[in-house]
Design a protein around this motif. Structure first.
Motif, PDB file in Angstrom:
ATOM      1  N   PRO A   1      50.702 -92.420 -22.899  1.00  0.00           N
ATOM      2  CA  PRO A   1      51.632 -93.311 -23.592  1.00  0.00           C
ATOM      3  C   PRO A   1      52.976 -92.697 -23.988  1.00  0.00           C
ATOM      4  N   PHE A   2      53.056 -91.351 -24.136  1.00  0.00           N
ATOM      5  CA  PHE A   2      54.200 -90.742 -24.802  1.00  0.00           C
ATOM      6  C   PHE A   2      54.782 -89.562 -24.022  1.00  0.00           C
ATOM      7  N   ALA A   3      56.096 -89.386 -24.196  1.00  0.00           N
ATOM      8  CA  ALA A   3      56.776 -88.158 -23.779  1.00  0.00           C
ATOM      9  C   ALA A   3      57.583 -87.658 -24.979  1.00  0.00           C
ATOM     10  N   HIS A   4      57.660 -86.345 -25.134  1.00  0.00           N
ATOM     11  CA  HIS A   4      58.386 -85.764 -26.258  1.00  0.00           C
ATOM     12  C   HIS A   4      59.432 -84.796 -25.726  1.00  0.00           C
ATOM     13  N   PHE A   5      60.676 -85.009 -26.152  1.00  0.00           N
ATOM     14  CA  PHE A   5      61.800 -84.158 -25.758  1.00  0.00           C
ATOM     15  C   PHE A   5      61.965 -83.048 -26.796  1.00  0.00           C
ATOM     16  N   MET A   6      61.947 -81.804 -26.353  1.00  0.00           N
ATOM     17  CA  MET A   6      62.043 -80.655 -27.251  1.00  0.00           C
ATOM     18  C   MET A   6      63.419 -80.014 -27.145  1.00  0.00           C
TER      19      MET A   6
ATOM     20  N   SER B   1      64.545 -83.330 -31.784  1.00  0.00           N
ATOM     21  CA  SER B   1      63.385 -83.784 -31.031  1.00  0.00           C
ATOM     22  C   SER B   1      63.447 -85.294 -30.878  1.00  0.00           C
ATOM     23  N   ALA B   2      62.803 -85.811 -29.841  1.00  0.00           N
ATOM     24  CA  ALA B   2      62.748 -87.261 -29.638  1.00  0.00           C
ATOM     25  C   ALA B   2      61.455 -87.622 -28.941  1.00  0.00           C
TER      26      ALA B   2
ATOM     27  N   THR C   1      66.804 -79.473 -22.864  1.00  0.00           N
ATOM     28  CA  THR C   1      67.954 -78.791 -22.278  1.00  0.00           C
ATOM     29  C   THR C   1      67.830 -78.720 -20.759  1.00  0.00           C
ATOM     30  N   GLU C   2      66.627 -78.466 -20.240  1.00  0.00           N
ATOM     31  CA  GLU C   2      66.417 -78.435 -18.788  1.00  0.00           C
ATOM     32  C   GLU C   2      66.794 -79.754 -18.136  1.00  0.00           C
TER      33      GLU C   2
END
Length: 354
Positions: free
Chosen positions: A232-237, A252-253, A189-190
């Motif tokens: 390696p990774f980013a996670h969208f909350m 989530s993504a 959301t940010e």
């Protein structure tokens, strides 16, 4: 000039595959075609092929043989006496030590292909990943695996409220979590995301910029496993909704560097999200979190209880999902094909002719 028949050494190789999908992410299970890999543990075998045979990963994740949205799971001999099979995970970003969706797909493929004999009803399976043992519970009926629950690597929060200056996006706040790999977790959301399918190209662009900017300030060392490579990774909350007294749901993504937004919310991404919630007291032992991907697929993570990793307060959990068989096939690799780079490929392939 074209080679005349019979004038050149036979250079055809074959690779046996079972393609599976879980949550929309395709895992290509390699059942044969790779020769003996030196090393005792699966981690040592992984490091060998990473250093001496990375052409295999590149071949099967690139056109014309595959695409970078796939994952590969190479079945190998396990070293641990409790394990019934071993597997090496390969993705666009390299060699993750553990993956929930890949474990779900590998477990289903191993059972449905008869590599490990399937038992009717509930069956316990132990697989050796590069990170260690993956304890799996499969539910089978009439020759099919209907669900897989895998116990995740202990997940812990490595750093809180880190800030990185991301070109074109400004300062971005993130938390760093280990859950089989390092993840930077960001509030969707940010950043203006609702985590919907039409946002996937924009999330991929943001994820690429974020991971590229954050890599220099994120450790490449796990306190017990040693070198694990660059971030390696980013996670969208997304926002968390309470379903009942024991469960929650959140869009989530997961972004995989370079350039991939997973079709599933990913098992390790779900575990990382739960570890952050656990640290903040937002989820407790026995409670569950359903993560929903931009395409609407979901995994369910369940908190088992606390653990420690090299002094860090950690959390144990499971991920439950289902894998579907897409194809059983054999790929033919002609090492004389100009589209095949054999420089770090030929030595890891079986020498048996196609």
């Amino acid at each position: 000039m074209l080679d005349k028949p019979g004038n050149s050494k036979h250079r055809m190789r074959t690779i046996g595959l079972v393609d599976m999908q879980s949550g929309g992410d395709v895992s290509r299970i390699i059942t044969r075609g790779v020769g003996h890999l030196p090393g005792g543990s699966v981690l040592e075998k992984m490091r060998y092929i990473q250093e001496h045979g990375d052409g295999f990963r590149r071949l099967l994740l690139s056109e014309p043989y595959g695409d970078p949205y796939m994952s590969l799971d190479l079945i190998v001999e396990p070293a641990h006496p409790k394990a019934q099979a071993g597997y090496i995970i390969m993705e666009a970003m390299g060699y993750p030590l553990y993956s929930g969706s890949n474990t779900i797909c590998t477990a289903a493929a191993v059972l449905q292909s008869g590599i490990v004999p399937m038992e009717e009803g509930e069956q316990t399976l132990v697989l050796e990943s590069p990170a260690g043992l993956a304890h799996v519970t499969a539910h089978n009926h009439n020759g099919r695996t209907h669900s897989v629950t895998t116990r995740c690597e202990p997940a812990y929060v490595a750093a809180r409220n880190e800030v990185v200056d991301v070109p074109h996006y400004g300062k971005v706040r993130y938390d760093l979590v280990w859950s089989g790999a390092y993840f930077v977790l960001v509030d969707a959301t940010e950043q203006g995301f609702k985590i919907t399918a039409d946002e996937m190209p924009a999330m991929a662009a943001f994820g690429h910029a974020l991971v590229t900017a954050a890599r220099p300030q994120v450790t490449q060392e796990h306190p017990e496993l040693g070198a694990v490579g660059p971030l390696p990774f980013a996670h969208f909350m997304g926002p968390v909704d309470k379903v009942d007294d024991n469960g929650f749901r959140s869009r989530s993504a997961t972004y995989v560097h370079p350039g991939v937004i997973c079709r599933s919310p990913t098992g390790t991404g779900t575990s990382a999200r739960m570890a952050l919630m656990y640290e903040d007291g937002e989820i407790k032992d026995g409670q569950w979190l359903e993560t929903v991907s931009p395409r609407g697929s979901s995994f369910v993570g369940t908190v088992l209880g606390p653990d420690t990793v090299a002094g860090y307060r950690a959390m144990n959990s499971t991920i439950t999902g289902k894998a579907w068989t897409l194809a059983r096939s054999e790929i033919v690799v002609d090492l004389d094909d100009p589209l095949v780079d054999a420089t770090d490929l030929e030595d890891v392939l079986d020498t048996e002719p196609g």
